[in-house]
Design an enzyme around this catalytic site. Sequence first.
Site, PDB file in Angstrom:
ATOM      1  N   HIS A 185       0.842  -1.205   0.000  1.00  0.00           N
ATOM      2  CA  HIS A 185       0.000   0.000   0.000  1.00  0.00           C
ATOM      3  C   HIS A 185       0.874   1.251   0.000  1.00  0.00           C
ATOM      4  O   HIS A 185       0.648   2.188  -0.775  1.00  0.00           O
ATOM      5  CB  HIS A 185      -0.914  -0.009   1.221  1.00  0.00           C
ATOM      6  CG  HIS A 185      -1.721   1.242   1.388  1.00  0.00           C
ATOM      7  ND1 HIS A 185      -3.026   1.354   0.964  1.00  0.00           N
ATOM      8  CD2 HIS A 185      -1.401   2.448   1.924  1.00  0.00           C
ATOM      9  CE1 HIS A 185      -3.475   2.568   1.231  1.00  0.00           C
ATOM     10  NE2 HIS A 185      -2.511   3.250   1.825  1.00  0.00           N
ATOM     11  N   GLU A 186       1.869   1.268   0.868  1.00  0.00           N
ATOM     12  CA  GLU A 186       2.759   2.433   0.937  1.00  0.00           C
ATOM     13  C   GLU A 186       3.577   2.572  -0.343  1.00  0.00           C
ATOM     14  O   GLU A 186       3.824   3.689  -0.811  1.00  0.00           O
ATOM     15  CB  GLU A 186       3.680   2.315   2.154  1.00  0.00           C
ATOM     16  CG  GLU A 186       2.959   2.339   3.495  1.00  0.00           C
ATOM     17  CD  GLU A 186       2.098   3.577   3.673  1.00  0.00           C
ATOM     18  OE1 GLU A 186       2.523   4.666   3.241  1.00  0.00           O
ATOM     19  OE2 GLU A 186       0.986   3.455   4.221  1.00  0.00           O
TER      20      GLU A 186
ATOM     21  N   HIS B 190       1.869   4.598  -2.993  1.00  0.00           N
ATOM     22  CA  HIS B 190       2.053   6.058  -2.976  1.00  0.00           C
ATOM     23  C   HIS B 190       3.255   6.456  -3.821  1.00  0.00           C
ATOM     24  O   HIS B 190       3.218   7.462  -4.534  1.00  0.00           O
ATOM     25  CB  HIS B 190       2.241   6.553  -1.535  1.00  0.00           C
ATOM     26  CG  HIS B 190       0.979   6.605  -0.735  1.00  0.00           C
ATOM     27  ND1 HIS B 190      -0.131   7.302  -1.135  1.00  0.00           N
ATOM     28  CD2 HIS B 190       0.650   6.033   0.464  1.00  0.00           C
ATOM     29  CE1 HIS B 190      -1.089   7.175  -0.230  1.00  0.00           C
ATOM     30  NE2 HIS B 190      -0.635   6.411   0.747  1.00  0.00           N
TER      31      HIS B 190
END
Length: 291
Positions: A130-131, A134
């Site tokens: 998920h990170e 970004h």
Amino acid sequence: MQLSKTQLIGLKADDFRHPLDLEATTTLKQLPGLDIIVRSLLGSVAEQFFYLNNIASSVLVSEKQLPHLHKLLVEAARVLDLEPPQLYLQQNPVPNAYTFAMQGKQPFMVLHTSLVEMLTPEEIQGVMAHELGHLKCEHGVYLTLANIMVLGASLLPTWGTAIAQSLQSQMLQWVRCAEFSCDRAALLVAQDPKVIMSILMKLAGGSPTIAPQLNLEAFIQQARDYEDISNTALGEMLKQAQTEQLTHPVPVLRAKEIDRWASSQDYHHLIEIGKTEYNQKATTKGGWRNW
């Protein structure tokens, strides 16, 4: 845990970016010079500040330091066709993770110890993915501005002007939409929607002792019940009022979005393309590196 997952070679952010993220990002880009201002005023200073803070008060994960976490990060980054950033583990009782990349020189990710203690290895990797989403979607500039504006709104009365409030609302809307894209990145790495939905369930109501007792199917039904609230005008209005000041969509909504995308042709097409290219590389002499 599934090992040696297929690398999605040549994966582009727009291959999985959520439509709401694309729409909100397009709107922000219409504000002239916003990204340039943030990069020039905050970029080098912020990167150096966070680097010093991390190196001084967190543990830098590597092949020699917590190698099991390092391996999870490297694998997730390769699946998404990214170079892995630095990873730090920080003592904190609040389960959280975040990433930072303003000018691409020192991107890093931070995991809180309480988050690691609550999740399984597959789920920890899902958070990492998920990170990484970004970074893949280049959310860094606007994400930094959104965080600053949220902090400023609570500390500085000057944010009370109509213009500032409008920009803050726009930034919060963008960052909520950006989270949907990053959840999709997590699914591309986990390749199992239940892993991502389990993360969201534990973030909503978990702890190291309670997490193993939670029922994922009941949480998925809870997500469906939340969506049904939109069947009435009053319910939809209350949902919008609930979320308009949040930096993240509510967990049940994120779970429902992942459940929906996991069944889509777009998702399965990306996975199938990855498998095809993996097989082609594997049969080409010298064309594939095992990892």
